[in-house]
Design an enzyme around this catalytic site. Structure first.
Site, PDB file in Angstrom:
ATOM      1  N   LYS A  53       0.336  -0.823  -0.297  1.00  0.00           N
ATOM      2  CA  LYS A  53       0.091  -0.098   0.411  1.00  0.00           C
ATOM      3  C   LYS A  53       1.256   1.481  -0.208  1.00  0.00           C
ATOM      4  O   LYS A  53       0.676   2.002  -0.611  1.00  0.00           O
ATOM      5  CB  LYS A  53      -1.066   0.190   0.903  1.00  0.00           C
ATOM      6  CG  LYS A  53      -2.025  -0.908   1.430  1.00  0.00           C
ATOM      7  CD  LYS A  53      -2.759  -1.153   2.481  1.00  0.00           C
ATOM      8  CE  LYS A  53      -3.835  -2.052   2.234  1.00  0.00           C
ATOM      9  NZ  LYS A  53      -4.061  -2.557   3.907  1.00  0.00           N
ATOM     10  N   GLN A  97      -5.366  -1.284   9.820  1.00  0.00           N
ATOM     11  CA  GLN A  97      -5.319  -2.780   8.896  1.00  0.00           C
ATOM     12  C   GLN A  97      -5.411  -3.614   9.978  1.00  0.00           C
ATOM     13  O   GLN A  97      -4.895  -3.562  11.535  1.00  0.00           O
ATOM     14  CB  GLN A  97      -3.756  -3.385   8.466  1.00  0.00           C
ATOM     15  CG  GLN A  97      -2.653  -4.379   8.217  1.00  0.00           C
ATOM     16  CD  GLN A  97      -3.573  -4.394   6.259  1.00  0.00           C
ATOM     17  OE1 GLN A  97      -3.631  -3.398   6.267  1.00  0.00           O
ATOM     18  NE2 GLN A  97      -4.412  -5.676   6.193  1.00  0.00           N
ATOM     19  N   ASP A 120     -11.356   2.757   3.848  1.00  0.00           N
ATOM     20  CA  ASP A 120     -12.151   1.767   4.287  1.00  0.00           C
ATOM     21  C   ASP A 120     -13.557   1.611   4.078  1.00  0.00           C
ATOM     22  O   ASP A 120     -13.437   0.347   3.528  1.00  0.00           O
ATOM     23  CB  ASP A 120     -11.026   1.286   5.349  1.00  0.00           C
ATOM     24  CG  ASP A 120     -10.139   0.300   4.635  1.00  0.00           C
ATOM     25  OD1 ASP A 120      -9.475  -0.623   3.866  1.00  0.00           O
ATOM     26  OD2 ASP A 120      -9.311  -0.121   5.918  1.00  0.00           O
TER      27      ASP A 120
END
Ligand code: GUN
Length: 291
Positions: A53, A97, A120
């Site tokens: 990422k 995460q 997200d």
């Protein structure tokens, strides 16, 4: 035998990332989008994702801020860091995460992310906005699946879509996106009776269960579009590990009309959609027009 077209998610994502980079370049007069990624602990798979990422964020011309924290971190300390990132004007997107260590509640942590920075799309505000048809930051993996699907079936109206798996990260938002496209949506899961029969009805089949090769060739309607979200590490014959999806790919070939491979299907699209969400969040925070 149906001639199966393999959907090249890697090539699609590379092209899409190029388009995002070009847009980021045009945004320069307004500043640089910034993405903060928070990794707690040392789960090896998560560490690989976070590294990728970071690399791709920079390649797209955005700022990447990585926060690597020990597995022993307290929930209060993580919540305090998110508060800081919420207030930081150089950070437009925040990604924590998952999974988190057991002493930290993902629900409590996700709830404190500013919904405007929730790239997200996991905050209840964004989930609710998606479910009610309002503009939202949409979870990256389902968004990536939808882009691949649209590339092969531009008009899905009236088609039957079966989503296997009911997670908040993939299954539920995927069902919402398919509904927006006027599909007739069935959500199948571990308690579904005769799941193979449900799958055989599907014009569009989304597999997001995390069980290697669970979906067999004879579960697939001839000509269906099959999107495989699974990334499962299994040992092969000579003791080495390899990645396989939730679909028995070899069996599906020759039955499905379209199918995504693992790796090289949905995976690369997830990061591309994360970059897109970061650009969308930046434009919204700067009150710029969305493309
Ligand atoms: N862990 C596995 N997939 C994801 C994802 O899409 N976002 C985050 N934050 N964590 C994940």
């Amino acid at each position: 035998m149906t001639e199966s077209k393999i959907i090249d998610g890697k090539a699609f994502a590379e092209k899409f990332c190029g388009e995002i980079a070009a847009e980021v370049a045009t945004l320069k007069p307004h500043g640089t989008p910034g993405l903060a990624v928070v990794l707690v602990g040392e789960d090896p798979a998560s560490a690989v994702y976070v590294r990728n990422k970071g690399r791709q964020t920079v390649a797209a011309g955005m700022n990447s801020f990585e926060h690597r924290l020990p597995a022993s971190l307290s929930e209060d300390d993580l919540i305090a860091l998110i508060g800081q990132l919420n207030r930081d004007d150089s950070v437009h997107g925040i990604l924590v995460q998952l999974p988190l260590p057991p002493q930290i509640s993902a629900d409590r942590v996700l709830a404190v992310i500013d919904p405007a920075k929730d790239v997200d799309g996991f905050h209840v505000v964004n989930a609710g906005r998606l479910a009610t048809g309002l503009p939202a930051l949409v979870p990256c993996t389902p968004q990536g699946c939808m882009m691949l699907l649209k590339s092969v079936i531009p008009d899905m109206s009236g088609l039957k879509a079966v989503v296997i798996g009911r997670s908040n990260i993939v299954g539920k938002p995927m069902a919402q996106l398919l509904l927006q496209q006027n599909c007739t949506v069935v959500m199948a899961h571990s308690r579904t009776r005769n799941i193979a029969e449900e799958c055989r009805q599907a014009d569009i089949l989304i597999a997001a269960v995390g069980r290697p090769r669970m979906i067999r060739g004879d579960w697939i309607k001839p000509g269906a579009a099959v999107i495989d979200v699974g990334i499962n590490r299994v040992d092969n014959e000579n003791g080495k590990s390899k990645l396989v999806g939730d679909v028995a790919f070899d069996e599906a070939l020759g039955v499905a009309g379209y199918i995504t491979p693992v790796p090289g299907g949905v995976g690369p699209m997830t990061i591309a959609c994360l970059l897109q969400n970061t650009a969308i969040a930046f434009k919204a925070q700067r009150k710029l027009e969305q493309a």
